[in-house]
Design an enzyme around this catalytic site. Structure first.
Site, short mmCIF file in Angstrom:
data_model
loop_
_atom_site.label_atom_id
_atom_site.label_comp_id
_atom_site.label_asym_id
_atom_site.label_seq_id
_atom_site.Cartn_x
_atom_site.Cartn_y
_atom_site.Cartn_z
N ASN A 9 0.87 -1.18 0.00
CA ASN A 9 0.00 0.00 0.00
C ASN A 9 0.90 1.23 0.00
OD1 ASN A 9 -1.81 2.04 0.48
ND2 ASN A 9 -2.17 1.50 2.63
N LYS A 11 0.12 4.29 -0.29
CA LYS A 11 -0.50 5.49 0.29
C LYS A 11 -0.29 6.69 -0.66
CE LYS A 11 0.38 3.52 4.78
NZ LYS A 11 0.17 3.69 6.20
N HIS A 95 -9.40 1.01 5.04
CA HIS A 95 -8.10 1.24 5.69
C HIS A 95 -8.29 2.20 6.86
CE1 HIS A 95 -4.00 2.59 6.34
NE2 HIS A 95 -3.63 1.46 5.76
N GLU A 97 -6.70 4.68 7.85
CA GLU A 97 -6.56 6.11 7.53
C GLU A 97 -7.81 6.66 6.88
OE1 GLU A 97 -2.85 5.65 5.43
OE2 GLU A 97 -1.93 5.05 7.33
N GLU A 168 -5.23 -5.07 10.69
CA GLU A 168 -4.21 -4.04 10.88
C GLU A 168 -4.48 -3.29 12.18
OE1 GLU A 168 -2.33 -2.82 6.91
OE2 GLU A 168 -4.14 -1.62 7.13
N GLY A 174 2.50 2.27 10.64
CA GLY A 174 3.41 3.39 10.47
C GLY A 174 4.13 3.81 11.73
N SER A 214 3.51 -2.14 10.29
CA SER A 214 4.97 -2.14 10.43
C SER A 214 5.60 -3.48 10.08
CB SER A 214 5.37 -1.68 11.83
OG SER A 214 4.93 -0.35 12.05
#
Ligand code: PEP
Length: 254
Positions: A9, A11, A95, A97, A168, A174, A214
């Protein structure tokens, strides 16, 4: 046996030229890797060029999001049929985010997943708890409600072929902080139990459950060797060819 699926991904990163340089390297270096499915998720503007460059390879082009309507007065959105038209074969939905910054809810994630599947795409449905939720002992409840919303009206035969769940934990995305293999496996096993309740064992055993948060070359093998971890959704480490290739190689069944 489930074929592990490793997706990068990207991003909001990489110009079209940078995206093409990276996928060209992946195409060259991953051509001989067997037993792992691989995908990349560039920004919308690079999808068509990347899909064209990946023609003739087994690397899938994935979108990072999708809108649930096919067409109409929805300024700024991109639909599943138009993604398919651009050469995309998978869409990531839900996701963290998107949930955090763009208002995606369990209900809209479900609508997006259904739209992707109806257009013939695969859907990677992301779930995962925030740190405060884990600390409060609510991880499995949160994942349950995300699954309940995300998997509404998805038929078992479609799920078998084209549904992937990505677990996730938000606190691991991240941050450099990864779930331990045991922590991840516990949630993955729980997700498979829920899939079994919804679809029966045959479908549940076929659906792949990726881990994300991560993932790096140094922790990939330990995570993906867990019995219910079927690949990875990789953010930061997918932006460098060498790291992403090492993660793909770590997913090979031994
Ligand atoms: C992600 O964005 O899906 C992700 C897992 O990011 P990272 O690997 O950078 O934690």
């Amino acid at each position: 046996m489930r074929t592990p699926f490793v997706v990068g991904n990207w991003k909001l990163n990489k110009t079209i030229a940078e995206a093409l340089a990276l996928v060209t390297e992946l195409k060259n270096q991953l051509g001989s890797v067997r037993g792992v499915a691989v995908g990349v998720a560039p920004v919308f503007t690079a999808l068509h060029s990347v899909a064209k460059r990946l023609e003739g390879s087994s690397i899938a082009t994935c979108a990072q999001d999708v809108f649930w309507e096919s067409s109409g007065a929805f300024t700024g959105e991109v639909s599943a049929p138009l993604l398919a038209d651009a050469g995309v074969t998978w869409a990531i939905v839900g996701h963290s985010e998107r949930r955090q910054f763009f208002g995606d809810t369990n209900e809209t994630v479900g609508k997006k997943a259904r739209a992707a599947l109806a257009a013939g795409l695969g859907a990677i449905v992301c779930v995962g708890e925030m740190l405060a939720e884990r600390d409060a002992g609510r991880t499995l409840d949160i994942v349950d409600s995300q699954l309940a919303g995300g998997l509404v009206d998805i038929a078992g035969d479609v799920a078998t072929q084209r549904l992937v769940i990505a677990y996730e934990p938000v606190w691991a995305i991240g941050t450099g902080r990864t779930a331990t293999p045991a922590q991840a496996q516990e949630v993955h096993a729980h997700i498979r139990k829920r899939l079994t309740e919804q679809y029966g064992a045959q479908v549940a055993q076929a659906v792949r459950i990726q881990y994300g948060g991560s993932v790096k070359p140094s922790n990939a093998e330990a995570l993906m060797s867990q019995p219910d971890i079927d690949g990875a959704l990789v953010g930061g480490a997918s932006l460098e060819a060498s790291d992403f290739i090492a993660i793909v190689k770590a997913a090979r069944p031994s």
